[in-house]
Design a protein around this motif. Structure first.
Motif, PDB file in Angstrom:
ATOM      1  N   ILE A 252      11.638   6.726 -13.327  1.00 29.09           N
ATOM      2  CA  ILE A 252      10.496   7.227 -12.561  1.00 29.09           C
ATOM      3  C   ILE A 252      10.588   8.743 -12.508  1.00 29.09           C
ATOM      4  O   ILE A 252      11.611   9.304 -12.127  1.00 29.09           O
ATOM      5  CB  ILE A 252      10.468   6.610 -11.151  1.00 29.09           C
ATOM      6  CG1 ILE A 252      10.229   5.106 -11.267  1.00 29.09           C
ATOM      7  CG2 ILE A 252       9.400   7.278 -10.283  1.00 29.09           C
ATOM      8  CD1 ILE A 252      10.342   4.343  -9.960  1.00 29.09           C
ATOM      9  N   THR A 253       9.499   9.407 -12.913  1.00 27.43           N
ATOM     10  CA  THR A 253       9.496  10.874 -12.953  1.00 27.43           C
ATOM     11  C   THR A 253       8.575  11.492 -11.908  1.00 27.43           C
ATOM     12  O   THR A 253       8.626  12.701 -11.700  1.00 27.43           O
ATOM     13  CB  THR A 253       9.076  11.376 -14.345  1.00 27.43           C
ATOM     14  OG1 THR A 253       7.773  10.852 -14.650  1.00 27.43           O
ATOM     15  CG2 THR A 253      10.081  10.939 -15.400  1.00 27.43           C
ATOM     16  N   GLY A 254       7.741  10.697 -11.288  1.00 27.43           N
ATOM     17  CA  GLY A 254       6.842  11.239 -10.266  1.00 27.43           C
ATOM     18  C   GLY A 254       6.266  10.146  -9.399  1.00 27.43           C
ATOM     19  O   GLY A 254       6.048   9.022  -9.864  1.00 27.43           O
ATOM     20  N   TYR A 255       6.067  10.478  -8.147  1.00 25.52           N
ATOM     21  CA  TYR A 255       5.474   9.544  -7.180  1.00 25.52           C
ATOM     22  C   TYR A 255       4.117  10.090  -6.740  1.00 25.52           C
ATOM     23  O   TYR A 255       3.989  11.278  -6.443  1.00 25.52           O
ATOM     24  CB  TYR A 255       6.381   9.395  -5.957  1.00 25.52           C
ATOM     25  CG  TYR A 255       7.629   8.584  -6.220  1.00 25.52           C
ATOM     26  CD1 TYR A 255       7.656   7.218  -5.991  1.00 25.52           C
ATOM     27  CD2 TYR A 255       8.783   9.190  -6.711  1.00 25.52           C
ATOM     28  CE1 TYR A 255       8.805   6.476  -6.242  1.00 25.52           C
ATOM     29  CE2 TYR A 255       9.933   8.457  -6.961  1.00 25.52           C
ATOM     30  CZ  TYR A 255       9.936   7.103  -6.722  1.00 25.52           C
ATOM     31  OH  TYR A 255      11.059   6.367  -6.967  1.00 25.52           O
ATOM     32  N   TYR A 256       3.130   9.206  -6.672  1.00 22.43           N
ATOM     33  CA  TYR A 256       1.772   9.616  -6.292  1.00 22.43           C
ATOM     34  C   TYR A 256       1.294   8.940  -5.010  1.00 22.43           C
ATOM     35  O   TYR A 256       0.145   9.086  -4.641  1.00 22.43           O
ATOM     36  CB  TYR A 256       0.803   9.323  -7.429  1.00 22.43           C
ATOM     37  CG  TYR A 256       1.092  10.184  -8.636  1.00 22.43           C
ATOM     38  CD1 TYR A 256       0.471  11.405  -8.799  1.00 22.43           C
ATOM     39  CD2 TYR A 256       2.023   9.787  -9.584  1.00 22.43           C
ATOM     40  CE1 TYR A 256       0.754  12.209  -9.885  1.00 22.43           C
ATOM     41  CE2 TYR A 256       2.316  10.583 -10.676  1.00 22.43           C
ATOM     42  CZ  TYR A 256       1.679  11.788 -10.820  1.00 22.43           C
ATOM     43  OH  TYR A 256       1.970  12.585 -11.900  1.00 22.43           O
ATOM     44  N   GLY A 257       2.155   8.207  -4.381  1.00 25.30           N
ATOM     45  CA  GLY A 257       1.795   7.564  -3.128  1.00 25.30           C
ATOM     46  C   GLY A 257       1.317   6.128  -3.308  1.00 25.30           C
ATOM     47  O   GLY A 257       1.287   5.583  -4.411  1.00 25.30           O
TER      48      GLY A 257
ATOM     49  N   ALA B 134      -1.073   8.399 -12.692  1.00 25.35           N
ATOM     50  CA  ALA B 134       0.089   7.512 -12.758  1.00 25.35           C
ATOM     51  C   ALA B 134       0.084   6.684 -14.039  1.00 25.35           C
ATOM     52  O   ALA B 134      -0.967   6.392 -14.601  1.00 25.35           O
ATOM     53  CB  ALA B 134       0.102   6.584 -11.546  1.00 25.35           C
ATOM     54  N   HIS B 135       1.295   6.301 -14.474  1.00 24.66           N
ATOM     55  CA  HIS B 135       1.465   5.419 -15.631  1.00 24.66           C
ATOM     56  C   HIS B 135       1.777   3.987 -15.220  1.00 24.66           C
ATOM     57  O   HIS B 135       1.710   3.085 -16.043  1.00 24.66           O
ATOM     58  CB  HIS B 135       2.646   5.882 -16.502  1.00 24.66           C
ATOM     59  CG  HIS B 135       2.546   7.256 -16.995  1.00 24.66           C
ATOM     60  ND1 HIS B 135       3.624   8.099 -17.040  1.00 24.66           N
ATOM     61  CD2 HIS B 135       1.502   7.971 -17.466  1.00 24.66           C
ATOM     62  CE1 HIS B 135       3.254   9.263 -17.530  1.00 24.66           C
ATOM     63  NE2 HIS B 135       1.962   9.206 -17.781  1.00 24.66           N
ATOM     64  N   ALA B 136       2.199   3.829 -13.960  1.00 23.13           N
ATOM     65  CA  ALA B 136       2.663   2.516 -13.513  1.00 23.13           C
ATOM     66  C   ALA B 136       2.487   2.388 -12.004  1.00 23.13           C
ATOM     67  O   ALA B 136       2.285   3.385 -11.303  1.00 23.13           O
ATOM     68  CB  ALA B 136       4.135   2.324 -13.876  1.00 23.13           C
TER      69      ALA B 136
ATOM     70  N   SER C 271      -6.252  -8.110  -1.007  1.00 18.24           N
ATOM     71  CA  SER C 271      -5.861  -6.704  -1.129  1.00 18.24           C
ATOM     72  C   SER C 271      -4.554  -6.621  -1.913  1.00 18.24           C
ATOM     73  O   SER C 271      -3.661  -7.431  -1.741  1.00 18.24           O
ATOM     74  CB  SER C 271      -5.714  -6.048   0.244  1.00 18.24           C
ATOM     75  OG  SER C 271      -4.711  -6.678   0.992  1.00 18.24           O
ATOM     76  N   ALA C 272      -4.511  -5.627  -2.792  1.00 19.49           N
ATOM     77  CA  ALA C 272      -3.316  -5.357  -3.589  1.00 19.49           C
ATOM     78  C   ALA C 272      -2.882  -3.932  -3.277  1.00 19.49           C
ATOM     79  O   ALA C 272      -3.718  -3.034  -3.160  1.00 19.49           O
ATOM     80  CB  ALA C 272      -3.613  -5.512  -5.076  1.00 19.49           C
ATOM     81  N   SER C 273      -1.572  -3.724  -3.132  1.00 16.76           N
ATOM     82  CA  SER C 273      -1.063  -2.384  -2.877  1.00 16.76           C
ATOM     83  C   SER C 273       0.251  -2.192  -3.612  1.00 16.76           C
ATOM     84  O   SER C 273       0.959  -3.150  -3.920  1.00 16.76           O
ATOM     85  CB  SER C 273      -0.860  -2.154  -1.378  1.00 16.76           C
ATOM     86  OG  SER C 273       0.109  -3.045  -0.858  1.00 16.76           O
ATOM     87  N   GLY C 274       0.559  -0.946  -3.902  1.00 15.61           N
ATOM     88  CA  GLY C 274       1.805  -0.600  -4.572  1.00 15.61           C
ATOM     89  C   GLY C 274       1.959   0.902  -4.617  1.00 15.61           C
ATOM     90  O   GLY C 274       1.072   1.643  -4.171  1.00 15.61           O
ATOM     91  N   THR C 275       3.040   1.355  -5.169  1.00 14.56           N
ATOM     92  CA  THR C 275       3.315   2.783  -5.289  1.00 14.56           C
ATOM     93  C   THR C 275       3.002   3.247  -6.708  1.00 14.56           C
ATOM     94  O   THR C 275       3.580   2.737  -7.669  1.00 14.56           O
ATOM     95  CB  THR C 275       4.784   3.085  -4.946  1.00 14.56           C
ATOM     96  OG1 THR C 275       5.061   2.612  -3.621  1.00 14.56           O
ATOM     97  CG2 THR C 275       5.066   4.570  -5.017  1.00 14.56           C
TER      98      THR C 275
END
Length: 107
Positions: free
Chosen positions: A14-19, A74-76, A96-100
């Motif tokens: 993982i190279t970046g988090y977008y929330g 994001a890529h993933a 509802s679907a949620s994730g990072t």
């Protein structure tokens, strides 16, 4: 877009988090499906109409979540969770679907 319930993706870093990203779908169950399900509730068996509606709503909620993640760059999406709720007097279904949202690179 890689979408997973796990907190990491094997073979990727993982190279970046977008929330946190979400996808929500609220759908009505039509009268005929509701009537058929009521009969199956009495005599037993699966409600194919409800199952089909549930699968479509889940697919749409995940697709919406993926679109929102892609819009962020994001890529993933990791840590995906899907929740179901019945709204009103049982004739509305919310999925509802949620994730990072994250960016990843191969190791």
């Amino acid at each position: 877009m890689i979408t997973t319930t796990t907190p990491a993706i094997e073979g990727y870093r993982i190279t970046g988090y977008y929330g946190i990203v979400f996808g929500e779908v609220i759908t009505g169950i039509n009268f005929l499906r509701d009537f058929g399900a009521g009969i199956r509730n009495i005599v037993g068996g699966r409600s194919e109409g409800y199952e089909e509606e549930l699968m479509q709503a889940r697919t749409q909620a995940i697709a919406e979540m993926e679109q929102r993640a892609a819009a962020l760059g994001a890529h993933a999406i990791i840590g995906v969770d899907v929740d179901y709720e019945v709204l009103g007097q049982g004739n509305m279904l919310m999925v509802s679907a949620s994730g990072t949202a994250v960016t990843v690179e191969a190791r």
